[in-house]
Design a protein around this motif. Structure first.
Motif, mmCIF file in Angstrom:
data_model
loop_
_atom_site.group_PDB
_atom_site.id
_atom_site.type_symbol
_atom_site.label_atom_id
_atom_site.label_comp_id
_atom_site.label_asym_id
_atom_site.label_seq_id
_atom_site.Cartn_x
_atom_site.Cartn_y
_atom_site.Cartn_z
ATOM 1 N N PRO A 254 0.839 -1.198 0.000
ATOM 2 C CA PRO A 254 0.000 0.000 0.000
ATOM 3 C C PRO A 254 0.878 1.253 0.000
ATOM 4 N N VAL A 255 0.453 2.265 -0.737
ATOM 5 C CA VAL A 255 1.231 3.492 -0.840
ATOM 6 C C VAL A 255 0.337 4.701 -0.620
ATOM 7 N N GLN A 256 0.959 5.809 -0.233
ATOM 8 C CA GLN A 256 0.264 7.081 -0.030
ATOM 9 C C GLN A 256 0.927 8.128 -0.903
ATOM 10 N N TRP A 257 0.088 8.945 -1.595
ATOM 11 C CA TRP A 257 0.622 9.984 -2.454
ATOM 12 C C TRP A 257 -0.474 10.978 -2.770
ATOM 13 N N PHE A 258 -0.311 12.189 -2.247
ATOM 14 C CA PHE A 258 -1.332 13.226 -2.389
ATOM 15 C C PHE A 258 -2.709 12.689 -2.015
ATOM 16 N N SER A 259 -2.745 11.913 -0.948
ATOM 17 C CA SER A 259 -3.984 11.369 -0.410
ATOM 18 C C SER A 259 -3.930 11.553 1.099
ATOM 19 N N SER A 260 -4.985 11.178 1.767
ATOM 20 C CA SER A 260 -5.029 11.370 3.211
ATOM 21 C C SER A 260 -3.849 10.661 3.870
ATOM 22 N N PRO A 261 -3.173 11.304 4.817
ATOM 23 C CA PRO A 261 -2.001 10.688 5.463
ATOM 24 C C PRO A 261 -2.339 9.333 6.072
ATOM 25 N N VAL B 116 -3.336 6.773 4.830
ATOM 26 C CA VAL B 116 -4.407 6.035 4.166
ATOM 27 C C VAL B 116 -3.911 5.586 2.796
ATOM 28 N N SER B 117 -4.078 4.313 2.504
ATOM 29 C CA SER B 117 -3.598 3.776 1.244
ATOM 30 C C SER B 117 -4.532 4.167 0.111
ATOM 31 N N ALA B 118 -4.024 5.026 -0.783
ATOM 32 C CA ALA B 118 -4.798 5.365 -1.973
ATOM 33 C C ALA B 118 -4.630 4.296 -3.048
ATOM 34 N N PHE B 119 -3.507 3.619 -3.021
ATOM 35 C CA PHE B 119 -3.211 2.613 -4.034
ATOM 36 C C PHE B 119 -2.531 1.419 -3.374
ATOM 37 N N GLU B 120 -2.699 0.260 -3.958
ATOM 38 C CA GLU B 120 -2.034 -0.955 -3.492
ATOM 39 C C GLU B 120 -1.401 -1.619 -4.693
ATOM 40 N N LEU B 121 -0.091 -1.791 -4.636
ATOM 41 C CA LEU B 121 0.669 -2.257 -5.783
ATOM 42 C C LEU B 121 1.177 -3.674 -5.558
#
Length: 641
Positions: free
Chosen positions: A113-120, A122-127
């Motif tokens: 899971p990664v965070q990027w320009f999203s809520s701290p 909180v996983s916006a994407f999972e790779l």
């Protein structure tokens, strides 16, 4: 302390050249519409999951071009087994350093899971993840599609291009823990942080000037965005020389903002002892720069099967230490642990641990034993696959292990003896070592193909097939090169020339050796360090007993350490400066390892040597500040043959 994603922490006052461009922190994620990011980070939407990576490898490379700027980073492409699309992945080091994506905690080795320009947090994407040649790759195929990136592989280079962005404002403010700079953006975009060399402090103009505080550190924040002229004028020095002179110490300042060709560079002055911690926020898009004494981001990531990457703070009294560590499960059959050397087939030479690990395709590594920086020779035990490469010195601490994942810690001595044809027993003082003392030194082919005397007037006894075949005067140290027989060895006689008469040419000799403690001999792999920190959960620190100086004992410095837990796992850790102060003392590093749950622990070479490597990056520092080292411990993602 780690220079990863949201934190760029420099644990020492080492100077940074300008050319450190871009190995550290270059977040990105440009999209065609803010709506896509809001959708990705919405609690009602599902995490973005990359395609399966269990397919055929079709391309790899070691460079990534970000909007026509090229940086070193590994990448790979795979053909999906059930789809026509190609999955493109970058190493997590590149993803963090070039794209600025922050890795969140996970115990699932197959997903990140990664965070990027999203809520701290909180996983916006999972790779999806896969491993190859010591790197972990994260599949960014769907992430790129969602964000509107254009990707193309061209030979060794993966090219990524994104829409342009605009800086709308730069704001400065105060927080309870320090200064904050907020950069408002119209969309997510790339950014880089580069520390600059610290200028030499000018001499005081008069004896009454006693200001000896360190100068501020200058940093560059480079953003793939256009800044309006009103912003650049707001932060424009009135005179050119003002850019090269920092403001009053202990004050943070934006010195200058420069904009050209869709790139904006912010010159930032940071008080000594602080480092920038960078993070991103959505709605509106912001790049946040916090100047903190404790910028390390805490992490707990299952990086591979049997390899857990952790970053945490340990508090001792009034001090807060940033600890970066890898926890290794040696029972995993897909892992192997080996001593690694900087120069193949020789004990002379040094290299950065990141270089050695990458050349050997190690997934992880830490610097290990001490060495002589001048002649680049080992000063401690190295044993690999049952063969002694270099012997221990001064009864110093060592760690031993076998391929079944069993470890032993203790103070180690190697007793080696020459037995002459007449039965006389002559003690050997050192084996393949850069440590010099009176007596007999033993050098084999593990040292290299030749030996050069380390002190004046040595007598070199040449032994071939257990027979003395020659005696050679060593002469001036460093002046003579003597071949080491492929089926024999050399004995260097120092400060005791009469021993030569006991080893006449033509005589037959043999050697025998043993260790104290005796059971160290049962372990095929050994690395020396010192001093020993813990045994059976108790602090056993005694630097003087291991031949370390009083000054070394008192020193506060960066530390590399290794230990084992009650569950049998191995911990390798790096600890740099405490928040607002110097690194740990030997007593403090022993207490830190105790706090981390270690039963046994050993101090390794520290200071500028301290380097903890994982998957293409140093976790604890910039490579620009890490010294070259002689040897280390490597962790490989494949079983022994």
């Amino acid at each position: 302390m780690p220079i990863l994603s949201r934190a760029f922490f420099v644990p020492s006052k080492t100077l940074f050249p300008l050319l450190t461009i871009a190995l550290w922190l270059t977040p990105i994620v440009n999209s065609d519409a803010q709506q896509s990011l809001e959708l990705a980070s919405s609690s009602n939407s599902k995490s973005l999951v990359a395609q399966s990576s269990t397919s055929r490898l079709i391309a790899t490379g070691t460079q990534v071009s970000i909007n026509n700027r090229t940086f070193p980073a590994t990448w790979s492409q795979r053909q999906q087994p059930t789809k026509s699309e190609v999955a493109t992945a970058m190493s997590d080091a590149g993803l963090m350093q070039l794209l600025g994506v922050d890795l969140l905690n996970t115990r699932d080795v197959t997903k990140q899971p990664v965070q990027w320009f999203s809520s701290p947090t909180v996983s916006a994407f999972e790779l999806d993840t896969w491993h190859r040649d010591g790197y972990r790759y994260l599949d960014i195929t769907q992430l790129a599609s969602k964000m509107g990136w254009q990707m193309q592989a061209q030979g060794n280079i993966l090219r990524i291009n994104t829409p342009s962005a605009t800086i709308q404002n730069i704001r400065q403010g105060k927080q309870t823990w320090g200064d904050r700079i907020v950069i408002d953006l119209n969309r997510p975009t790339f950014w880089q942080v580069t520390p600059q060399p610290v200028a030499a402090k000018p001499q005081p103009p008069s004896p009454t000037n006693d200001d000896d505080q360190p100068l501020n550190q200058e940093w560059l924040i480079t953003i793939d965005a256009t800044a309006d002229r009103s912003i650049t004028q707001q932060f424009q020095p009135s005179l050119p020389e003002q850019l090269t002179s920092t403001p009053a110490n202990n004050q943070t300042s934006v010195l200058q903002v420069e904009a050209a060709s869709n790139l904006t560079t912010i010159h930032l002055s940071v008080p000594a002892g602080l480092s920038p911690q960078l993070s991103t926020l959505p709605n509106p898009n912001r790049l946040v720069v916090d100047l903190r004494p404790d910028p390390m981001v805490e992490r707990d990531i299952q990086w591979a099967s049997g390899v857990r990457w952790r970053q945490r703070f340990v508090t001792l009294g009034n001090s807060r230490f940033p600890v970066v560590l890898l926890e290794i499960n040696p029972q995993k059959t897909e892992l192997s642990l080996l001593p690694i050397s900087s120069v193949p087939n020789s004990l002379t030479g040094t290299a950065p641990i990141i270089t050695t690990a990458q050349q050997l395709k190690a997934a992880a590594a830490i610097n290990a034993g001490f060495f002589n920086r001048k002649n680049q020779l080992p000063l401690g035990a190295i044993r690999r696959d049952g063969q002694w490469l270099s012997g221990p010195i001064l009864n110093r601490g060592a760690i031993a292990w076998n391929d079944s994942g069993k470890f032993k810690f203790g103070r180690l001595q190697l007793q080696e003896t020459i037995i002459t044809a007449t039965g006389q027993r002559l003690p050997i003082d050192t084996f393949n070592s850069g440590y010099v003392k009176s007596g007999i030194a033993h050098y084999t082919n593990a040292w290299g193909t030749t030996y050069t005397p380390l002190i004046d007037n040595e007598i070199i006894v040449v032994v071939q097939n257990n027979q003395v075949v020659g005696q050679i005067p060593g002469g001036v140290s460093g002046a003579t090169t003597i071949p080491i027989p492929p089926n024999g060895f050399l004995l260097a006689l120092r400060a005791n020339p009469q021993i030569a008469s006991l080893l006449p040419v033509g005589s037959i000799i043999r050697t025998e050796n043993s260790t104290t403690p005796a059971d160290f001999s049962n372990y095929p792999h050994i690395l020396g360090g010192g001093p020993l920190l813990l045994q059976n959960r108790q602090i056993v620190l005694n630097a003087q007993a291991e031949g370390f100086s009083e000054a070394f004992s008192r020193q506060k410095a960066s530390r590399s350490t290794i230990g084992t837990t009650a569950t049998g796992n191995l911990l390798i850790a790096a600890v740099h400066n405490r928040a607002g102060g110097a690194g740990p003392s030997l007593t403090e590093i022993a207490q830190i390892m105790q706090h981390l749950g270690c039963v046994d622990a050993l101090n390794l070479d520290g200071g500028s040597s301290t380097s903890l490597y994982l998957g293409g990056q140093l976790l604890d520092r910039s490579p620009r500040t890490a010294a070259r080292v002689h040897n280390g411990l490597g962790i490989f993602l494949q079983p022994r043959n």
